[in-house]
Design an enzyme around this catalytic site. Structure first.
Site, PDB file in Angstrom:
ATOM      1  N   LYS A  72      -4.480  10.527  -1.636  1.00 37.25           N
ATOM      2  CA  LYS A  72      -4.084  11.850  -1.127  1.00 37.25           C
ATOM      3  C   LYS A  72      -5.075  12.960  -1.445  1.00 37.25           C
ATOM      4  O   LYS A  72      -5.044  14.020  -0.829  1.00 37.25           O
ATOM      5  CB  LYS A  72      -2.730  12.255  -1.710  1.00 37.25           C
ATOM      6  CG  LYS A  72      -1.575  11.487  -1.132  1.00 37.25           C
ATOM      7  CD  LYS A  72      -0.268  12.048  -1.677  1.00 37.25           C
ATOM      8  CE  LYS A  72       0.895  11.284  -1.098  1.00 37.25           C
ATOM      9  NZ  LYS A  72       2.173  11.912  -1.406  1.00 37.25           N
ATOM     10  N   ASP A 108       4.794  16.808   2.119  1.00 36.13           N
ATOM     11  CA  ASP A 108       5.640  16.331   1.014  1.00 36.13           C
ATOM     12  C   ASP A 108       6.577  17.425   0.496  1.00 36.13           C
ATOM     13  O   ASP A 108       7.788  17.237   0.401  1.00 36.13           O
ATOM     14  CB  ASP A 108       4.785  15.851  -0.160  1.00 36.13           C
ATOM     15  CG  ASP A 108       4.129  14.513   0.121  1.00 36.13           C
ATOM     16  OD1 ASP A 108       4.735  13.687   0.811  1.00 36.13           O
ATOM     17  OD2 ASP A 108       3.001  14.306  -0.363  1.00 36.13           O
TER      18      ASP A 108
END
Ligand code: ATR
Length: 281
Positions: A72, A108
């Site tokens: 990420k 997220d």
């Protein structure tokens, strides 16, 4: 499943591992429900091969990907653009291919807030306690700081990491009411566990011993969804708090990513449908 043809657009997730991900099942389910011509796969990309994976997306004109651990952060280096929000949150979990240009987003933390909203909880004016200061904590703190909360206290086993996260929220996100007390202090409206305590192999662990600051006016959330109820959530529930596990966040980060990939607008009923039909919840 939709019929896959030469025209079907492709989506997927990269991570290491990637085969544990729920995203293929969830995204393919949404495409099927909406009758959109997409297929979503999972690709294991070993550390050290993230640049090649990004080049492959461009070369093969893949429509978009999700990115999971441990890529990420590294993926950000190989994108043409990273949204201001993803840069502030510090990581990218969604990449959209817009005419050969790869744009990075982070859904997220949005997923967490969207799940809260669907569960009928508003962060507005809340005094928040966030437990943990690992990879999941920073984006959540920043996103919460933007959502009208009153204050956020970050408490972590290793104090220095909590202090650094609080400082980041104050300086980078410009939210002054972020602090890192040594222990929870006073009453909180919203308490969130972002630590790995409660998850395999720490099933019998709770991130914090003394939970007397939780009562019936507190809402307790965990970003863990397996097990369904961590020890932290079980104890919070015993103290009378409303609770939410990490399943809602998992689903909602996927809904937001799907919207970025396809331009579709998804409603709360899709959230309920995924929860019910894919997770039996
Ligand atoms: P990631 O970046 O993948 O989230 P991490 O950096 O290891 O993983 O973060 C895990 C978080 O859970 C950290 O805040 C960690 O606390 P430390 O910073 O002190 O390591 C926290 N954590 C893990 N196990 C814990 C436990 N048993 N009790 C309390 N906190 C715990």
């Amino acid at each position: 499943m939709n019929k896959v043809t030469g025209k079907t657009k492709q989506l997927g997730i990269i991570g290491c591992p990637a085969d544990h991900s729920f995203s293929p099942v969830m995204h393919n389910f949404i495409s099927e429900c909406l009758g959109l011509d997409y297929i979503y796969c999972a690709w294991r990309v070993e550390p050290g091969h993230v640049r090649e994976a990004a080049d492959g997306i461009r070369a093969m004109n893949i429509a978009g990907i999700n990115v999971t651990a441990p890529h990420k952060y590294e993926i950000m280096k190989y994108l043409d653009e990273v949204s201001e929000q993803a840069r502030l949150l510090g990581s990218v979990n969604t990449v959209v291919n817009r005419g050969g240009r790869l744009i990075g987003y982070n859904t997220d933390a949005d997923g967490f807030l969207r799940a809260l909203e669907y569960e009928g909880v508003s962060p507005s004016g809340a005094r928040v306690l966030l437990l943990g200061a690992g990879g999941a904590a920073k984006p959540l703190c920043v996103r919460l700081a933007q959502s009208g909360i009153k204050s956020i206290d970050i408490v972590n086993r290793t104090y220095e990491k909590a202090a650094a996260t609080a400082e980041y929220v104050r300086l980078a996100a410009g939210f002054k009411a972020a602090s890192a007390p040594k222990a929870p202090f006073g009453h909180y409206d919203l308490v969130i566990n972002t630590t790995s305590a409660g998850m395999e192999p720490q099933l019998d662990k709770c991130p914090i011993e003394d939970m007397s600051f939780i009562d019936k006016d507190t809402f307790a959330a965990d970003i863990i969804y397996n097990p369904e109820k961590t020890l932290f959530l079980r104890r919070a529930e015993e103290l009378g708090a409303g609770i939410m596990n990490g399943l809602g966040m998992l689903i909602c980060q996927g809904l937001s990513a799907y919207e970025l990939f396809t331009g579709a607008a998804l409603e709360e009923d899709m959230y309920r449908k995924i929860k019910r039909e894919l997770f039996g919840a």
